[in-house]
Design a protein around this motif. Structure first.
Motif, mmCIF file in Angstrom:
data_model
loop_
_atom_site.group_PDB
_atom_site.id
_atom_site.type_symbol
_atom_site.label_atom_id
_atom_site.label_comp_id
_atom_site.label_asym_id
_atom_site.label_seq_id
_atom_site.Cartn_x
_atom_site.Cartn_y
_atom_site.Cartn_z
ATOM 1 N N LEU A 119 0.834 -1.202 0.000
ATOM 2 C CA LEU A 119 0.000 0.000 0.000
ATOM 3 C C LEU A 119 0.869 1.251 0.000
ATOM 4 O O LEU A 119 0.548 2.252 -0.656
ATOM 5 C CB LEU A 119 -0.932 -0.017 1.222
ATOM 6 N N GLN A 120 1.995 1.202 0.735
ATOM 7 C CA GLN A 120 2.924 2.329 0.741
ATOM 8 C C GLN A 120 3.479 2.563 -0.656
ATOM 9 O O GLN A 120 3.643 3.704 -1.104
ATOM 10 C CB GLN A 120 4.084 2.048 1.709
ATOM 11 N N SER A 121 3.800 1.467 -1.371
ATOM 12 C CA SER A 121 4.299 1.597 -2.745
ATOM 13 C C SER A 121 3.250 2.239 -3.636
ATOM 14 O O SER A 121 3.560 3.117 -4.458
ATOM 15 C CB SER A 121 4.674 0.215 -3.293
ATOM 16 N N ALA A 122 1.997 1.788 -3.488
ATOM 17 C CA ALA A 122 0.913 2.370 -4.282
ATOM 18 C C ALA A 122 0.718 3.836 -3.940
ATOM 19 O O ALA A 122 0.467 4.670 -4.817
ATOM 20 C CB ALA A 122 -0.383 1.589 -4.042
ATOM 21 N N MET A 123 0.852 4.167 -2.652
ATOM 22 C CA MET A 123 0.710 5.559 -2.225
ATOM 23 C C MET A 123 1.813 6.421 -2.813
ATOM 24 O O MET A 123 1.582 7.548 -3.260
ATOM 25 C CB MET A 123 0.745 5.639 -0.696
ATOM 26 N N ALA A 165 0.923 6.917 -6.311
ATOM 27 C CA ALA A 165 -0.230 7.815 -6.412
ATOM 28 C C ALA A 165 0.187 9.269 -6.209
ATOM 29 O O ALA A 165 -0.307 10.171 -6.892
ATOM 30 C CB ALA A 165 -1.286 7.418 -5.384
ATOM 31 N N GLU A 166 1.114 9.492 -5.273
ATOM 32 C CA GLU A 166 1.591 10.854 -5.041
ATOM 33 C C GLU A 166 2.186 11.446 -6.312
ATOM 34 O O GLU A 166 1.957 12.606 -6.651
ATOM 35 C CB GLU A 166 2.634 10.847 -3.923
ATOM 36 N N LYS A 167 2.954 10.620 -7.024
ATOM 37 C CA LYS A 167 3.593 11.099 -8.246
ATOM 38 C C LYS A 167 2.562 11.294 -9.362
ATOM 39 O O LYS A 167 2.676 12.218 -10.167
ATOM 40 C CB LYS A 167 4.690 10.118 -8.672
ATOM 41 N N ILE A 168 1.547 10.430 -9.403
ATOM 42 C CA ILE A 168 0.482 10.603 -10.398
ATOM 43 C C ILE A 168 -0.268 11.896 -10.149
ATOM 44 O O ILE A 168 -0.586 12.645 -11.078
ATOM 45 C CB ILE A 168 -0.480 9.398 -10.363
ATOM 46 N N PHE A 169 -0.544 12.176 -8.868
ATOM 47 C CA PHE A 169 -1.295 13.387 -8.542
ATOM 48 C C PHE A 169 -0.497 14.667 -8.794
ATOM 49 O O PHE A 169 -1.076 15.738 -8.944
ATOM 50 C CB PHE A 169 -1.790 13.338 -7.098
ATOM 51 N N THR A 170 0.848 14.549 -8.818
ATOM 52 C CA THR A 170 1.637 15.730 -9.193
ATOM 53 C C THR A 170 1.352 16.106 -10.644
ATOM 54 O O THR A 170 1.412 17.282 -11.006
ATOM 55 C CB THR A 170 3.150 15.484 -9.025
ATOM 56 N N ILE A 171 1.027 15.097 -11.475
ATOM 57 C CA ILE A 171 0.653 15.370 -12.868
ATOM 58 C C ILE A 171 -0.789 15.877 -12.936
ATOM 59 O O ILE A 171 -1.081 16.886 -13.591
ATOM 60 C CB ILE A 171 0.801 14.106 -13.735
ATOM 61 N N ILE A 172 -1.699 15.170 -12.256
ATOM 62 C CA ILE A 172 -3.120 15.538 -12.313
ATOM 63 C C ILE A 172 -3.351 16.935 -11.741
ATOM 64 O O ILE A 172 -4.212 17.687 -12.214
ATOM 65 C CB ILE A 172 -3.972 14.490 -11.567
ATOM 66 N N ASP A 173 -2.578 17.315 -10.712
ATOM 67 C CA ASP A 173 -2.752 18.618 -10.088
ATOM 68 C C ASP A 173 -2.053 19.747 -10.846
ATOM 69 O O ASP A 173 -2.151 20.909 -10.450
ATOM 70 C CB ASP A 173 -2.232 18.586 -8.646
ATOM 71 N N GLU A 174 -1.341 19.392 -11.907
ATOM 72 C CA GLU A 174 -0.713 20.418 -12.738
ATOM 73 C C GLU A 174 -1.810 21.161 -13.492
ATOM 74 O O GLU A 174 -2.588 20.566 -14.229
ATOM 75 C CB GLU A 174 0.272 19.769 -13.724
ATOM 76 N N LYS A 175 -1.884 22.463 -13.303
ATOM 77 C CA LYS A 175 -2.954 23.248 -13.910
ATOM 78 C C LYS A 175 -2.556 23.717 -15.313
ATOM 79 O O LYS A 175 -1.455 24.219 -15.513
ATOM 80 C CB LYS A 175 -3.274 24.472 -13.044
ATOM 81 N N PRO A 176 -3.453 23.567 -16.288
ATOM 82 C CA PRO A 176 -3.172 24.101 -17.631
ATOM 83 C C PRO A 176 -3.051 25.622 -17.575
ATOM 84 O O PRO A 176 -3.848 26.298 -16.902
ATOM 85 C CB PRO A 176 -4.393 23.675 -18.453
ATOM 86 N N LEU A 177 -2.064 26.154 -18.261
ATOM 87 C CA LEU A 177 -1.898 27.603 -18.308
ATOM 88 C C LEU A 177 -2.867 28.237 -19.299
ATOM 89 O O LEU A 177 -3.221 29.402 -19.165
ATOM 90 C CB LEU A 177 -0.450 27.941 -18.695
ATOM 91 N N ILE A 178 -3.273 27.452 -20.294
ATOM 92 C CA ILE A 178 -4.223 27.950 -21.293
ATOM 93 C C ILE A 178 -5.599 27.388 -20.961
ATOM 94 O O ILE A 178 -5.824 26.184 -21.052
ATOM 95 C CB ILE A 178 -3.812 27.534 -22.721
ATOM 96 N N VAL A 179 -6.521 28.270 -20.562
ATOM 97 C CA VAL A 179 -7.850 27.833 -20.129
ATOM 98 C C VAL A 179 -8.904 28.579 -20.943
ATOM 99 O O VAL A 179 -8.815 29.805 -21.121
ATOM 100 C CB VAL A 179 -8.059 28.105 -18.626
ATOM 101 N N ASN A 180 -9.891 27.849 -21.438
ATOM 102 C CA ASN A 180 -10.990 28.486 -22.172
ATOM 103 C C ASN A 180 -11.905 29.251 -21.226
ATOM 104 O O ASN A 180 -12.045 28.898 -20.048
ATOM 105 C CB ASN A 180 -11.823 27.430 -22.907
ATOM 106 N N THR A 181 -12.534 30.295 -21.743
ATOM 107 C CA THR A 181 -13.539 31.020 -20.960
ATOM 108 C C THR A 181 -14.776 30.139 -20.806
ATOM 109 O O THR A 181 -14.972 29.178 -21.548
ATOM 110 C CB THR A 181 -13.923 32.337 -21.642
#
Length: 587
Positions: free
Chosen positions: A313-317, A320-336
């Protein structure tokens, strides 16, 4: 610095990681609930089997009634059948659920990566992104498919064993639990150490994947400069780091597992000694002693498994932490929220006092203003680093400007959806990227509305059909990654066919003929003339001969437009453009 920031980020989100991972279980919660019910049944069967055997032993020694023993044997057989059915159903449901969840996570990460801005890819190694989408996502499979339910199963089993043992004999149970505090201490220590080792292993895997991705792509350069030996030694060092990280992880298990096993053997010796003495005194039966011997062996197994599952579970965590660093990356170009719609893009482009920098205030463009009317052919020239390619990137809104405004047909591009904006722009670059597949798929690029006839028509229009139809399988000819089996000119012709097939209102060409020989350039020149007809065309070229017939030439110098005019007007002006032209004539 970047590595340290990533580690700090991972630690900061640790508390919410498991909660976020559980959100992916919600659509499959009914399956997970059924799995938990099956686990209770399986655990009940496992607890009941030693009791049946113990009763059979006592009956055999006491009464010797064979009919009663046969009834117990039949019940035992039914318990085995029930255990088999429950195990089969649980395994099937869990594997199906786990793979479904992993599929959804992988799709989400890949879709999110597609929506990230180009700036993210400028500063993030490709190998790191690949590791996140493949290795790290796959590391979660074991957690969803096995670990969660097994954690529940082993917890229930430990509690159930303890309760049943206490209900049978409190004194013997006390001796069985004598080493429990030591085992709990070892488990907590193992949990804390394994987390650090798992994180280190995931980091080293990322490093080695990044290294491989970069150096396999650059293998030709390595061989040109004969640096194979040096790169081998460099890779050997990184591989050794991964080896040592895996070795430390292995050593943690190698110490923990035997330690728990030794303690379980000691507990078994205590039970046999104390229980055997009780049997001789008549305090308990031999059947009861058998039940305790079986339960003690079963009691320490789930504790050991529980600790190892916590490690997994620690390995999965960590993954997961590294995956969420990608998912939490915000796009700089955002549509209105409510983008405007241009029903018919004419192609009027205006830069109004535009300032742009990739980082802070290191300005690439400084107060740039110009207008390109619909159907005009405009060319940007200037020294390397003058800001020509940046202008092309800004028109497609691959980056956002810091000051000023860019409009198409009078509408600020920030008010348009990126899909419509980029769909109206056909961009041909100097470095043409060809995907693995065939010729046809590389022209169509998964846009199924483009028919086979339109693909062939586009290829003929830019004179690419000549070499395509000479291939063994013509438009179905297989091409390898990056189009290694095609020449630079052929790849560029495919790029023109691809752009034409999408029928854009605006053409953007960044050194589009730089990699093409003179003969091939002559072949496509006529096609380009027809292609640019009625379309707003923006060109960047170092070879001034390719842009002499442009309606407007803008000369860039240090991020600013210094001169504007036609080819002849700029020559007559005698400024930067004339110097560039004379230098090229001399060379």
């Amino acid at each position: 610095m970047a590595k340290r920031n990533e580690i700090d980020y991972e630690r900061s989100i640790h508390g919410s990681v498991l909660k976020r991972l559980m959100t992916y279980v919600k659509p499959y919660w009914h399956f997970m609930t059924f799995s938990f019910i099956l686990v209770l049944c399986i655990t009940g069967f496992e607890l009941y089997r030693p009791i049946l055997v113990g009763k059979a032993i006592d009956l055999f020694i006491g009464t010797g009634n064979f009919n009663d023993i046969k009834k117990i044997a039949f019940i035992y057989f039914l318990v085995l059948i029930g255990s088999f059915v429950c195990n089969f159903l649980q395994t099937w449901i869990l594997q199906l659920t786990g793979q479904s969840i992993i599929y959804n996570i992988r799709q989400e990460v890949f879709e999110h990566v597609h929506n990230l801005s180009l700036r993210f890819f400028d500063i993030t190694p490709v190998g790191r992104i690949v590791t996140r989408i493949t290795n790290d996502v796959e590391a979660l499979n074991e957690m969803y498919a096995n670990i969660l339910v097994k954690l529940f199963k082993n917890s229930v089993k430990i509690i159930g064993l303890a309760l049943v043992m206490i209900s049978i004999d409190v004194k013997l149970s006390f001796y069985g639990f004598l080493l429990l505090p030591l085992i709990i201490g070892l488990t907590i220590l193992f949990k804390s150490i394994s987390r650090a080792t798992y994180r280190e292993v995931r980091t080293k895997i990322t490093v080695i994947n990044t290294y491989l991705s970069e150096h396999l792509s650059g293998m030709k350069l390595i061989q040109i400069f004969a640096r194979e030996k040096e790169k081998y030694e460099e890779f050997k060092g990184k591989s050794a780091e991964l080896f040592h990280a895996n070795y430390k992880e292995m050593m943690v298990f190698a110490i923990f597992r035997p330690s728990i096993y030794i303690l379980s053997v000691i507990a078994l010796v205590i039970i046999i000694g104390v229980g055997g003495n009780s049997v001789l005194k008549g305090a308990i039966s031999i059947g009861t002693l058998y039940i305790f011997i079986q339960y003690i062996g079963s009691f320490f197994d789930p504790i050991q498994e529980l600790a190892e599952q916590l490690g997994t579970l620690q390995s999965a965590m960590a993954s997961a932490e590294k995956i969420f660093t990608i998912i939490d990356e915000k796009p700089l170009i955002v549509n209105t929220n409510e983008p405007k719609n241009l029903p018919d893009v004419k192609g009027r482009i205006e830069f109004d006092h535009v300032w742009f920098a990739y980082e802070e205030e290191n300005w690439i463009l400084k107060d740039v203003s110009f207008v390109i009317e619909p159907g005009q052919r405009a060319a940007f020239v200037g020294a390397t680093g003058a800001g020509k390619s940046s202008i092309l990137n800004l028109i497609g809104r691959y980056y956002d400007i810091q000051r000023g405004k860019i409009t198409i047909d009078g509408v600020d591009i920030k008010e348009l959806s990126t899909d419509q904006l980029r769909g109206a722009i056909g961009q041909v670059q100097q470095d043409v990227f060809i995907f693995t597949g065939d010729i046809k798929s590389n022209i169509r690029l998964k846009k199924e509305s483009i028919s086979d006839d339109e693909v062939k028509q586009a290829a003929k229009y830019v004179n690419a059909a000549g070499f395509i139809e000479n291939l063994n399988h013509t438009y179905e000819e297989a091409v390898t990654e990056r189009g290694a089996t095609l020449s630079a000119g052929q790849r560029q012709l495919l790029s023109f066919a691809r752009t034409l097939a999408y029928d854009p209102a605006i053409l953007v060409m960044d050194e589009a003929t730089a990699n093409i020989d003179t003969e091939t350039e002559q072949i496509i020149q006529d096609a380009l003339e027809k292609l640019m007809e009625g379309r707003t065309t923006i060109m960047v070229a170092h070879r001034l001969s390719t842009i002499q017939h442009a309606d407007k030439i803008l000369v860039m110098h240090k991020g600013q437009i210094r001169e504007t005019g036609t080819h002849q007007e700029l020559l007559n002006f005698g400024g930067i453009y004339k110097k560039l032209y004379e230098l090229q004539l001399q060379s």
